[in-house]
Design a protein around this motif. Structure first.
Motif, PDB file in Angstrom:
ATOM      1  N   ARG A 136       0.845  -1.186   0.000  1.00  0.00           N
ATOM      2  CA  ARG A 136       0.000   0.000   0.000  1.00  0.00           C
ATOM      3  C   ARG A 136       0.886   1.243   0.000  1.00  0.00           C
ATOM      4  NH1 ARG A 136      -5.342  -1.213   1.438  1.00  0.00           N
ATOM      5  NH2 ARG A 136      -5.589  -3.264   2.408  1.00  0.00           N
ATOM      6  N   PRO A 137       0.461   2.313  -0.663  1.00  0.00           N
ATOM      7  CA  PRO A 137       1.222   3.567  -0.579  1.00  0.00           C
ATOM      8  C   PRO A 137       1.170   4.104   0.844  1.00  0.00           C
ATOM      9  CG  PRO A 137      -0.887   3.933  -1.669  1.00  0.00           C
ATOM     10  CD  PRO A 137      -0.738   2.447  -1.529  1.00  0.00           C
ATOM     11  N   LEU A 138       2.152   4.914   1.210  1.00  0.00           N
ATOM     12  CA  LEU A 138       2.228   5.429   2.571  1.00  0.00           C
ATOM     13  C   LEU A 138       0.944   6.153   2.969  1.00  0.00           C
ATOM     14  CD1 LEU A 138       3.893   5.896   5.123  1.00  0.00           C
ATOM     15  CD2 LEU A 138       4.836   7.952   4.053  1.00  0.00           C
ATOM     16  N   ALA A 139       0.382   6.933   2.054  1.00  0.00           N
ATOM     17  CA  ALA A 139      -0.826   7.697   2.369  1.00  0.00           C
ATOM     18  C   ALA A 139      -2.025   6.787   2.644  1.00  0.00           C
ATOM     19  CB  ALA A 139      -1.149   8.658   1.228  1.00  0.00           C
ATOM     20  N   GLY A 140      -1.974   5.551   2.148  1.00  0.00           N
ATOM     21  CA  GLY A 140      -3.095   4.639   2.328  1.00  0.00           C
ATOM     22  C   GLY A 140      -2.958   3.735   3.537  1.00  0.00           C
ATOM     23  N   ARG A 141      -1.866   3.877   4.287  1.00  0.00           N
ATOM     24  CA  ARG A 141      -1.642   3.035   5.453  1.00  0.00           C
ATOM     25  C   ARG A 141      -2.144   3.725   6.723  1.00  0.00           C
ATOM     26  NH1 ARG A 141       4.440   0.477   4.382  1.00  0.00           N
ATOM     27  NH2 ARG A 141       4.058  -0.155   2.213  1.00  0.00           N
ATOM     28  N   ARG A 142      -2.582   2.917   7.677  1.00  0.00           N
ATOM     29  CA  ARG A 142      -3.072   3.452   8.946  1.00  0.00           C
ATOM     30  C   ARG A 142      -2.666   2.510  10.082  1.00  0.00           C
ATOM     31  NH1 ARG A 142      -7.627   0.472  10.319  1.00  0.00           N
ATOM     32  NH2 ARG A 142      -8.530  -0.719   8.600  1.00  0.00           N
ATOM     33  N   ILE A 143      -2.810   2.966  11.307  1.00  0.00           N
ATOM     34  CA  ILE A 143      -2.571   2.119  12.468  1.00  0.00           C
ATOM     35  C   ILE A 143      -3.834   1.280  12.680  1.00  0.00           C
ATOM     36  CG2 ILE A 143      -1.959   1.995  14.901  1.00  0.00           C
ATOM     37  CD1 ILE A 143       0.240   3.167  13.211  1.00  0.00           C
ATOM     38  N   ALA A 144      -3.813   0.051  12.200  1.00  0.00           N
ATOM     39  CA  ALA A 144      -5.000  -0.798  12.280  1.00  0.00           C
ATOM     40  C   ALA A 144      -5.140  -1.455  13.645  1.00  0.00           C
ATOM     41  CB  ALA A 144      -4.948  -1.870  11.193  1.00  0.00           C
ATOM     42  N   ARG A 145      -4.042  -1.509  14.374  1.00  0.00           N
ATOM     43  CA  ARG A 145      -4.116  -2.076  15.722  1.00  0.00           C
ATOM     44  C   ARG A 145      -3.108  -1.384  16.628  1.00  0.00           C
ATOM     45  NH1 ARG A 145      -2.779  -8.097  18.165  1.00  0.00           N
ATOM     46  NH2 ARG A 145      -4.347  -8.075  19.807  1.00  0.00           N
ATOM     47  N   HIS A 146      -3.579  -0.897  17.775  1.00  0.00           N
ATOM     48  CA  HIS A 146      -2.717  -0.281  18.787  1.00  0.00           C
ATOM     49  C   HIS A 146      -2.884  -1.101  20.056  1.00  0.00           C
ATOM     50  CE1 HIS A 146      -1.766   3.462  21.489  1.00  0.00           C
ATOM     51  NE2 HIS A 146      -0.876   2.491  21.612  1.00  0.00           N
ATOM     52  N   LYS A 147      -1.870  -1.841  20.395  1.00  0.00           N
ATOM     53  CA  LYS A 147      -1.949  -2.765  21.518  1.00  0.00           C
ATOM     54  C   LYS A 147      -1.048  -2.307  22.649  1.00  0.00           C
ATOM     55  CE  LYS A 147      -1.400  -7.680  22.653  1.00  0.00           C
ATOM     56  NZ  LYS A 147      -1.000  -9.002  22.111  1.00  0.00           N
ATOM     57  N   THR A 148      -1.617  -2.167  23.850  1.00  0.00           N
ATOM     58  CA  THR A 148      -0.828  -1.831  25.023  1.00  0.00           C
ATOM     59  C   THR A 148      -0.614  -3.092  25.845  1.00  0.00           C
ATOM     60  OG1 THR A 148      -2.862  -1.202  26.187  1.00  0.00           O
ATOM     61  CG2 THR A 148      -1.609   0.553  25.128  1.00  0.00           C
ATOM     62  N   VAL A 149       0.606  -3.285  26.318  1.00  0.00           N
ATOM     63  CA  VAL A 149       0.940  -4.523  27.010  1.00  0.00           C
ATOM     64  C   VAL A 149       1.796  -4.240  28.239  1.00  0.00           C
ATOM     65  CG1 VAL A 149       0.830  -5.954  24.936  1.00  0.00           C
ATOM     66  CG2 VAL A 149       2.985  -4.861  25.554  1.00  0.00           C
ATOM     67  N   VAL A 150       1.657  -5.083  29.246  1.00  0.00           N
ATOM     68  CA  VAL A 150       2.572  -5.107  30.376  1.00  0.00           C
ATOM     69  C   VAL A 150       3.606  -6.180  30.059  1.00  0.00           C
ATOM     70  CG1 VAL A 150       2.857  -5.559  32.837  1.00  0.00           C
ATOM     71  CG2 VAL A 150       0.817  -4.361  32.013  1.00  0.00           C
ATOM     72  N   LEU A 151       4.861  -5.792  29.931  1.00  0.00           N
ATOM     73  CA  LEU A 151       5.896  -6.716  29.486  1.00  0.00           C
ATOM     74  C   LEU A 151       6.260  -7.718  30.578  1.00  0.00           C
ATOM     75  CD1 LEU A 151       8.302  -4.301  27.581  1.00  0.00           C
ATOM     76  CD2 LEU A 151       6.350  -5.596  26.691  1.00  0.00           C
ATOM     77  N   ALA A 152       6.456  -8.956  30.157  1.00  0.00           N
ATOM     78  CA  ALA A 152       6.911  -9.998  31.079  1.00  0.00           C
ATOM     79  C   ALA A 152       8.397  -9.817  31.361  1.00  0.00           C
ATOM     80  CB  ALA A 152       6.658 -11.372  30.479  1.00  0.00           C
ATOM     81  N   VAL A 153       8.805 -10.139  32.574  1.00  0.00           N
ATOM     82  CA  VAL A 153      10.212 -10.061  32.961  1.00  0.00           C
ATOM     83  C   VAL A 153      10.913 -11.343  32.507  1.00  0.00           C
ATOM     84  CG1 VAL A 153      11.837  -9.832  34.865  1.00  0.00           C
ATOM     85  CG2 VAL A 153       9.655  -8.586  34.921  1.00  0.00           C
ATOM     86  N   ARG A 154      11.930 -11.188  31.680  1.00  0.00           N
ATOM     87  CA  ARG A 154      12.642 -12.327  31.119  1.00  0.00           C
ATOM     88  C   ARG A 154      14.129 -12.019  31.025  1.00  0.00           C
ATOM     89  NH1 ARG A 154       8.285 -14.161  31.893  1.00  0.00           N
ATOM     90  NH2 ARG A 154       6.862 -15.209  30.423  1.00  0.00           N
ATOM     91  N   THR A 155      14.937 -13.058  31.018  1.00  0.00           N
ATOM     92  CA  THR A 155      16.331 -12.886  30.618  1.00  0.00           C
ATOM     93  C   THR A 155      16.352 -12.849  29.096  1.00  0.00           C
ATOM     94  OG1 THR A 155      16.780 -15.261  30.433  1.00  0.00           O
ATOM     95  CG2 THR A 155      17.093 -14.237  32.606  1.00  0.00           C
ATOM     96  N   PRO A 156      17.387 -12.288  28.485  1.00  0.00           N
ATOM     97  CA  PRO A 156      17.457 -12.301  27.021  1.00  0.00           C
ATOM     98  C   PRO A 156      17.364 -13.709  26.447  1.00  0.00           C
ATOM     99  CG  PRO A 156      19.040 -10.734  27.902  1.00  0.00           C
ATOM    100  CD  PRO A 156      18.472 -11.463  29.078  1.00  0.00           C
ATOM    101  N   ARG A 157      17.938 -14.676  27.126  1.00  0.00           N
ATOM    102  CA  ARG A 157      17.873 -16.063  26.648  1.00  0.00           C
ATOM    103  C   ARG A 157      16.434 -16.582  26.656  1.00  0.00           C
ATOM    104  NH1 ARG A 157      21.513 -20.229  26.094  1.00  0.00           N
ATOM    105  NH2 ARG A 157      20.663 -22.342  26.308  1.00  0.00           N
ATOM    106  N   GLN A 158      15.701 -16.292  27.718  1.00  0.00           N
ATOM    107  CA  GLN A 158      14.303 -16.711  27.785  1.00  0.00           C
ATOM    108  C   GLN A 158      13.468 -16.013  26.715  1.00  0.00           C
ATOM    109  OE1 GLN A 158      13.630 -15.583  31.881  1.00  0.00           O
ATOM    110  NE2 GLN A 158      13.766 -17.710  32.608  1.00  0.00           N
ATOM    111  N   ALA A 159      13.731 -14.728  26.500  1.00  0.00           N
ATOM    112  CA  ALA A 159      12.996 -13.980  25.487  1.00  0.00           C
ATOM    113  C   ALA A 159      13.267 -14.539  24.093  1.00  0.00           C
ATOM    114  CB  ALA A 159      13.382 -12.505  25.550  1.00  0.00           C
ATOM    115  N   ALA A 160      14.515 -14.911  23.821  1.00  0.00           N
ATOM    116  CA  ALA A 160      14.859 -15.494  22.526  1.00  0.00           C
ATOM    117  C   ALA A 160      14.150 -16.832  22.322  1.00  0.00           C
ATOM    118  CB  ALA A 160      16.369 -15.667  22.416  1.00  0.00           C
ATOM    119  N   HIS A 161      14.060 -17.620  23.380  1.00  0.00           N
ATOM    120  CA  HIS A 161      13.346 -18.896  23.303  1.00  0.00           C
ATOM    121  C   HIS A 161      11.878 -18.669  22.957  1.00  0.00           C
ATOM    122  CE1 HIS A 161      12.053 -22.975  24.411  1.00  0.00           C
ATOM    123  NE2 HIS A 161      11.081 -22.394  25.102  1.00  0.00           N
ATOM    124  N   GLU A 162      11.235 -17.712  23.619  1.00  0.00           N
ATOM    125  CA  GLU A 162       9.829 -17.420  23.349  1.00  0.00           C
ATOM    126  C   GLU A 162       9.647 -16.881  21.936  1.00  0.00           C
ATOM    127  OE1 GLU A 162       8.599 -14.790  26.457  1.00  0.00           O
ATOM    128  OE2 GLU A 162       8.253 -16.433  27.880  1.00  0.00           O
TER     129      GLU A 162
END
Length: 256
Positions: free
Chosen positions: A128-154
């Motif tokens: 789509r051209p830039l002018a035709g794009r929109r924010i179709a979903r805005h999601k707010t989240v509480v981030l889980a506490v992880r080590t980088p290794r755990q985050a990479a696994h997920e």
């Protein structure tokens, strides 16, 4: 006296978006139930979503997008998302891939980089051209506490391009993602050189100019790591970390 342990009924849900012949829809539902049953007694739930993508210029060669999610008792969630030219082919491919990853996860504890590398069956982006794009979903989240290794696994198990988390050591927002060329996992954090400070409009323009699937950034004056990403329908999605008290604020009804 012998007590029999009854397995609870499988929770299998199928969602079909777009027109699909009745016989194909019945096939999709039957394959989902058969896969969930074959995965074994520690399988709690399976979700299968099939979407018939459409493009303004009709150029998509893989319009049938299938996503399968399964919840395992010990290993947790596993997710696969792939696309082909037909509904039946996509469903067979995604459920077969899901089953293979579950087996490897149970036997080896991970699914490996090779299993999640970009393949010929990755979904295509509607252009789509830039002018035709929109924010179709805005999601707010509480981030889980992880080590980088755990985050990479997920990241790998959930078959995602990127994964936001709170670093267990530093307490800062972190981002792990797969490199498009090598398939390796990289990590970025707030304050790093790879995380620019941008307004939302600037982030959208940069994402459009580079053609990348996502962009991690912070707002000027802000200290939370946001991610603006391309959706397969050609629009954008925005993920914004928040504290517990703000969860749900600004969330739109649109789904990926």
């Amino acid at each position: 006296m012998t007590r029999l342990r009854h397995r609870p009924a499988l929770d299998v849900r199928v969602e079909i978006r777009g027109e699909l012949p009745r016989e194909d829809a019945e096939y999709v539902r039957a394959r989902a139930l058969a896969t969930a049953t074959a995965l074994g007694p520690d399988t709690h739930a399976l979700r299968l979503r099939l979407t018939r993508m459409s493009s303004p210029d009709r150029w998509l060669s893989r319009p049938a997008l299938a996503q399968a999610d399964v919840e395992l008792e010990d290993a947790g969630p596993v997710r696969v998302q792939l696309a082909t030219g037909t509904a039946r082919e996509s469903v067979d491919l995604v459920l077969g891939t899901l089953a293979g990853r579950v087996v490897r996860l149970r036997e080896q504890g991970d699914i490996g980089f090779a299993a999640t590398y970009e393949s010929a069956y990755r979904p295509q982006f509607v252009d789509r051209p830039l002018a035709g794009r929109r924010i179709a979903r805005h999601k707010t989240v509480v981030l889980a506490v992880r080590t980088p290794r755990q985050a990479a696994h997920e990241l790998l198990v959930l078959d995602r391009r990127f994964h936001l988390f709170t670093d267990a050591e530093t307490g800062r927002d972190g981002l792990v993602h797969r490199c498009p060329l090598s398939g390796a996992v990289e990590q970025h954090a707030v304050g790093g050189a790879a995380v620019p400070r941008l307004h939302l409009a600037e982030a959208a323009r940069r994402l459009w100019l580079t053609g990348r699937p996502f962009l991690g950034y912070t707002e000027p004056g802000g200290d939370r790591l946001r991610v603006l990403y391309r959706r397969y329908d050609g629009h954008y999605g925005l993920i914004e970390p928040v504290s517990d008290g703000r969860i749900g604020a600004g969330t739109l009804s649109a789904r990926d």
